[in-house]
Design an enzyme around this catalytic site. Structure first.
Site, PDB file in Angstrom:
ATOM      1  N   LYS A 168      50.308  64.959  18.206  1.00 45.95           N
ATOM      2  CA  LYS A 168      50.553  65.388  19.773  1.00 45.95           C
ATOM      3  C   LYS A 168      49.941  66.866  19.920  1.00 45.95           C
ATOM      4  CE  LYS A 168      52.680  68.097  23.065  1.00 45.95           C
ATOM      5  NZ  LYS A 168      52.847  69.294  23.621  1.00 45.95           N
ATOM      6  N   GLU A 243      55.473  75.371  10.038  1.00 47.87           N
ATOM      7  CA  GLU A 243      54.215  76.409   9.948  1.00 47.87           C
ATOM      8  C   GLU A 243      54.343  77.280  10.531  1.00 47.87           C
ATOM      9  OE1 GLU A 243      52.153  78.840  10.199  1.00 47.87           O
ATOM     10  OE2 GLU A 243      50.425  77.648  10.254  1.00 47.87           O
ATOM     11  N   CYS A 277      47.631  83.225  13.014  1.00 48.85           N
ATOM     12  CA  CYS A 277      49.767  82.839  12.154  1.00 48.85           C
ATOM     13  C   CYS A 277      48.819  84.370  11.034  1.00 48.85           C
ATOM     14  CB  CYS A 277      49.395  81.694  11.809  1.00 48.85           C
ATOM     15  SG  CYS A 277      48.642  80.775  10.389  1.00 48.85           S
ATOM     16  N   GLU A 374      56.255  87.894  15.202  1.00 44.02           N
ATOM     17  CA  GLU A 374      55.166  87.889  15.394  1.00 44.02           C
ATOM     18  C   GLU A 374      54.585  88.246  16.940  1.00 44.02           C
ATOM     19  OE1 GLU A 374      52.233  84.031  13.696  1.00 44.02           O
ATOM     20  OE2 GLU A 374      53.986  83.665  14.798  1.00 44.02           O
TER      21      GLU A 374
END
Length: 476
Positions: A168, A243, A277, A374
Site C-alpha cells: 500500500k 521505521e 528521515c 521531526e
C-alpha cells in the site's frame, strides 16, 4: 490510472472513490487512484495467501533471478520512472535518477545476492538442523518521500525470503508504485506474489492494518502511525518492522574542517527538500564556532535554486503537499517567535507549487520543538557543544536514534563518538551510503524496530525452525 493490481490482474472496480494525484510543483492533477475498500483488501490478501505455497517452495536461486529481472526492467525504464517520481514528489530530476532508480535497482540486485549467500539450512553443534523459512504473507505500507526505494526495500527481501506481499503506497505518491507493479507483471512474477492496493492511510491503510490476514507488517512513516500499527500487531502477536523517522545529529569536533563539515551537512540535510528521515537536521558544533558555522550554512542554503523539478538547474523542489508546506512554516515561524535567529524559512514567492525557502536556525533552546521534533522539511538547526561529552549528550538528547554523522580528525575520538552516539547508522567524515547498499538501516529508540537492506533486512522476513533428531533436508 485508477486501477488496483491484485492476483496478477489490473482491476478498475466500480463504485470506489477516486482520489486525485497532484504535482506539488505545478498543483496540477496528474492522475487518480482508487480508495480501495474492504472487498479489495480481502481480495488482495486472499491472492497473496493462495500464491504463498508455490512461491515459497521455489528454489532460492529462482526467486533471486526474479529480483534480478525486476532490477533490469527498472533500469530499462529508469528515465520514465525518474520523471514520474520527480513529478509526483517534486524531487529534482538528478536526485530522482539516483534514489528512485539507481538505488532501488542496486537494492534488488544486492538482496538477490544476499539470498543466494544465506545459509538457509545448517547443522549446529548439537547436531540439530536449523532451517530458515518465509514468515508468510507480508503487508508493506510505504511513505511518500522516497517512494520507489521504500517499496523496493520491502518488496525485495519479502520475495527473496519466499513471502508474498500486499503493498500500500502513500496516497501522495502512488503512481510510481503502479509503475513498479507494471514491471512486476512484465517480468512474469506469478499471480498473487505481488499485490498493490491504493487509497488513504486513514481508510485503505487502516483496513489493511486491521485485517487478520497477514503474518508480518512492515511500515515506514510517522511515529504516531507506527505506534498504532505496532499496537495492533502486538495485540495479535504478529511481527512488525517499523521505521519511524529521526532527528539526526551531525557532530563536528574542534579538529575538523568546519567549512567542509557544515557545507556537507547542509547538502545532506536539504536532499529532497529535507523530506528525508535520516537527514542530519541538527548541526552540533563547538560553541566557539557556532557563529561561523551559522554564516557558512546560511551562505550554502542561499545557493539553492528552487523551481521546476524537471529543470536541470533546479536544486530544490517543493514540499510534497500544501499540508507539508504549512507544517514546515509553522515550525519555523514558531522558532522565530520564540526568539531564535532564523535565516530563510519563508514561503517562496512562486506562482504555483508548495515551495519553502531553506531555513537555518540558531540561538534556540535544546528543548525547542525545532530541535526535538521531526519537521520533514529544509530546516537545519545549529547548536553549540562544550566538548566531546557534551556533544554526545546533545546528539542523544531526542526521542530518535536513526542516524548520525560525525566529523573528527582524531581516530580515538572518532571511536568514542561512534560508540557513544545511540543511532542505527553513524556516518564518519562525510561518508554516504556505500555500494552495494547492504549496510543495515534502522534505528534505536523511537526510530523504530528492525532493519532494512542486505542480510539483516532479509532476516526480518524469515522464521527460524530447529529440527531435533535425524532429518535429511535439502537446502534452498
Amino acid at each position: 490510472m485508477n486501477s488496483l493490481y491484485i492476483d496478477g490482474r489490473w482491476l478498475s472496480p466500480a463504485g470506489r472513490e477516486l482520489m486525485p494525484v497532484i504535482n506539488p510543483a505545478t498543483e496540477e492533477v496528474i492522475g487518480s487512484i482508487v480508495d480501495a475498500d474492504d472487498r479489495d483488501v480481502a481480495a488482495a490478501f486472499a491472492a497473496a495467501r493462495r500464491a504463498l505455497p508455490e512461491w515459497s517452495a521455489r528454489p532460492v536461486g529462482e526467486r533471486a533471478a526474479y529480483l534480478d529481472a525486476l532490477a533490469g526492467a527498472l533500469r530499462d525504464n529508469g528515465e520514465r520512472l525518474a520523471v514520474l517520481a520527480a513529478s509526483e514528489i517534486g524531487m529534482p530530476l538528478a536526485e530522482s535518477r539516483g534514489v528512485q532508480v539507481a538505488l532501488p535497482e542496486a537494492v534488488l540486485r544486492s538482496t538477490a545476492q544476499a539470498a543466494r549467500d544465506l545459509d538457509w539450512e545448517y547443522r549446529d553443534i548439537s547436531e540439530s538442523t536449523v532451517l530458515r523459512e518465509p514468515v508468510g504473507v507480508v503487508l508493506g505500507i510505504t511513505p511518500w518521500n522516497f517512494p520507489v526505494h521504500q517499496l523496493v526495500a520491502k518488496l525485495a527481501p519479502a520475495l527473496a525470503a519466499g513471502c508474498t506481499i500486499v503493498l500500500k503506497p502513500a496516497e501522495l505518491t502512488p503512481l510510481n508504485a503502479l509503475f513498479l507493479a507494471e514491471l512486476c507483471d512484465q517480468v512474469g512474477l506469478p499471480a498473487g506474489v505481488v499485490n498493490l492496493v491504493t487509497g488513504r492511510g486513514s481508510t485503505t491503510g487502516e483496513k489493511l492494518v486491521q485485517s487478520r490476514a497477514y503474518d508480518l507488517v512492515s511500515f515506514t512513516g510517522s511515529l504516531a502511525v507506527g505506534r498504532h500499527i505496532g499496537a495492533v500487531a502486538g495485540d495479535r502477536v504478529v511481527r512488525a518492522t517499523l521505521e519511524l523517522g529521526g532527528k539526526s545529529p551531525a557532530v563536528v569536533m574542534d579538529d575538523a574542517d568546519l567549512e567542509a563539515a557544515v557545507r556537507t551537512t547542509v547538502r545532506n540535510c536539504f536532499t529532497n527538500a529535507g523530506q528525508k528521515c535520516n537527514a542530519p537536521t541538527r548541526l552540533i558544533v563547538p560553541e566557539t564556532d557556532r557563529s561561523r558555522a551559522m554564516g557558512i550554512a546560511t551562505a550554502a542554503a542561499a545557493e539553492y535554486r528552487l523551481g521546476d523539478p524537471l529543470d536541470p538547474g533546479t536544486t530544490m523542489g517543493p514540499m510534497a503537499s500544501d499540508m507539508q508546506r504549512d507544517k514546515v512554516l509553522r515550525y519555523v515561524d514558531g522558532a522565530r517567535e520564540r526568539g531564535a535567529t532564523v535565516a530563510g524559512g519563508r514561503r517562496a514567492d512562486r506562482p504555483t507549487g508548495f515551495f519553502v525557502e531553506p531555513a537555518v536556525i540558531t540561538d534556540v533552546d535544546e528543548a525547542d520543538p525545532v530541535v526535538q521534533e521531526e519537521i520533514f522539511g529544509p530546516v537545519l538547526v545549529i547548536l553549540g557543544h562544550q566538548g566531546e561529552a557534551d556533544a554526545i549528550r546533545i546528539a542523544n538528547d531526542t526521542p530518535y536514534g536513526l542516524s548520525a554523522e560525525l566529523w573528527s580528525a582524531d581516530p580515538a575520538q572518532t571511536a568514542r563518538l561512534v560508540r557513544g552516539i545511540r543511532a542505527g547508522q553513524v556516518r564518519v567524515n562525510g561518508v554516504r551510503s556505500p555500494h552495494p547498499p547492504v549496510a543495515p538501516f534502522g534505528g534505536y529508540k523511537a526510530s523504530g524496530l528492525g532493519r532494512e537492506l542486505g542480510a539483516f533486512g532479509l532476516e526480518e522476513y524469515l522464521e527460524v525452525k530447529a529440527v531435533l533428531g535425524t532429518f535429511e533436508g535439502e537446502a534452498g
